[in-house]
Motif scaffolding. Structure first.
Motif, PDB file in Angstrom:
ATOM      1  N   TYR A 193      -6.183   1.025  -1.564  1.00 61.03           N
ATOM      2  CA  TYR A 193      -5.223   0.226  -2.324  1.00 61.03           C
ATOM      3  C   TYR A 193      -5.868  -1.075  -2.818  1.00 61.03           C
ATOM      4  O   TYR A 193      -5.724  -1.441  -3.987  1.00 61.03           O
ATOM      5  CB  TYR A 193      -4.000  -0.096  -1.465  1.00 61.03           C
ATOM      6  CG  TYR A 193      -3.106  -1.134  -2.084  1.00 61.03           C
ATOM      7  CD1 TYR A 193      -2.363  -0.849  -3.227  1.00 61.03           C
ATOM      8  CD2 TYR A 193      -3.017  -2.416  -1.549  1.00 61.03           C
ATOM      9  CE1 TYR A 193      -1.546  -1.801  -3.811  1.00 61.03           C
ATOM     10  CE2 TYR A 193      -2.208  -3.371  -2.129  1.00 61.03           C
ATOM     11  CZ  TYR A 193      -1.478  -3.066  -3.254  1.00 61.03           C
ATOM     12  OH  TYR A 193      -0.680  -4.021  -3.838  1.00 61.03           O
TER      13      TYR A 193
ATOM     14  N   THR B 249       0.831  -1.200   0.000  1.00 60.39           N
ATOM     15  CA  THR B 249       0.000   0.000   0.000  1.00 60.39           C
ATOM     16  C   THR B 249       0.868   1.252   0.000  1.00 60.39           C
ATOM     17  O   THR B 249       0.631   2.183  -0.779  1.00 60.39           O
ATOM     18  CB  THR B 249      -0.944   0.007   1.215  1.00 60.39           C
ATOM     19  OG1 THR B 249      -1.743  -1.171   1.200  1.00 60.39           O
ATOM     20  CG2 THR B 249      -1.836   1.226   1.230  1.00 60.39           C
TER      21      THR B 249
ATOM     22  N   SER C 262       2.562   1.734  -3.345  1.00 62.38           N
ATOM     23  CA  SER C 262       1.648   2.089  -4.424  1.00 62.38           C
ATOM     24  C   SER C 262       1.054   3.485  -4.265  1.00 62.38           C
ATOM     25  O   SER C 262       1.001   4.258  -5.218  1.00 62.38           O
ATOM     26  CB  SER C 262       0.525   1.058  -4.502  1.00 62.38           C
ATOM     27  OG  SER C 262      -0.393   1.396  -5.500  1.00 62.38           O
ATOM     28  N   LEU C 263       0.600   3.788  -3.053  1.00 67.52           N
ATOM     29  CA  LEU C 263      -0.122   5.045  -2.827  1.00 67.52           C
ATOM     30  C   LEU C 263       0.679   6.114  -2.092  1.00 67.52           C
ATOM     31  O   LEU C 263       0.296   7.281  -2.110  1.00 67.52           O
ATOM     32  CB  LEU C 263      -1.400   4.776  -2.021  1.00 67.52           C
ATOM     33  CG  LEU C 263      -2.428   3.814  -2.602  1.00 67.52           C
ATOM     34  CD1 LEU C 263      -3.590   3.658  -1.645  1.00 67.52           C
ATOM     35  CD2 LEU C 263      -2.904   4.302  -3.953  1.00 67.52           C
TER      36      LEU C 263
END
Length: 111
Positions: free
Chosen positions: A99, A87, A90-91
């Protein structure tokens, strides 16, 4: 219970995933098994719940979103940490719910 489409699984239970899901859904006893779920409150990132606890008659399972199954507590902690790290990568934040939604959309596009 609601099962996440792209369920995270421990390596040693991947082949038995359907049978384990059935047992969890039907309150069959399993030793040393844990589920990783989205939190019931907004203060946590994820919850690690023993399948023994899920067997309790009054455990609130109706809206429980299960995102992973692990054999043993240590594997459950490792799996939860992996989800949080994914997570973050990715974010850039710890919004696990967002996510997992985005990951589900990506997987559906690929199919």
């Amino acid at each position: 219970m609601i099962w996440y489409d792209d369920l995270y699984l421990s390596e040693n239970i991947e082949k038995k995933a359907d049978k384990i899901k059935w047992k969890i859904t039907h309150n069959a006893g399993m030793l040393h098994m844990y589920v990783i779920s989205l939190p019931q409150n907004n203060d946590s990132l994820l919850e690690i719940i023993s399948t023994k606890e899920l067997m309790q008659r009054y455990y609130p399972k109706k809206n429980l979103v299960i995102v992973g199954i692990a054999k043993g507590y240590e594997e459950a902690v490792t799996m939860a940490a992996t989800i949080v790290v994914e997570t973050m990568n990715s974010l850039g934040s710890t919004n696990v719910k967002q996510y997992l939604k985005e990951k589900r959309k990506e997987n559906q596009k690929e199919r």
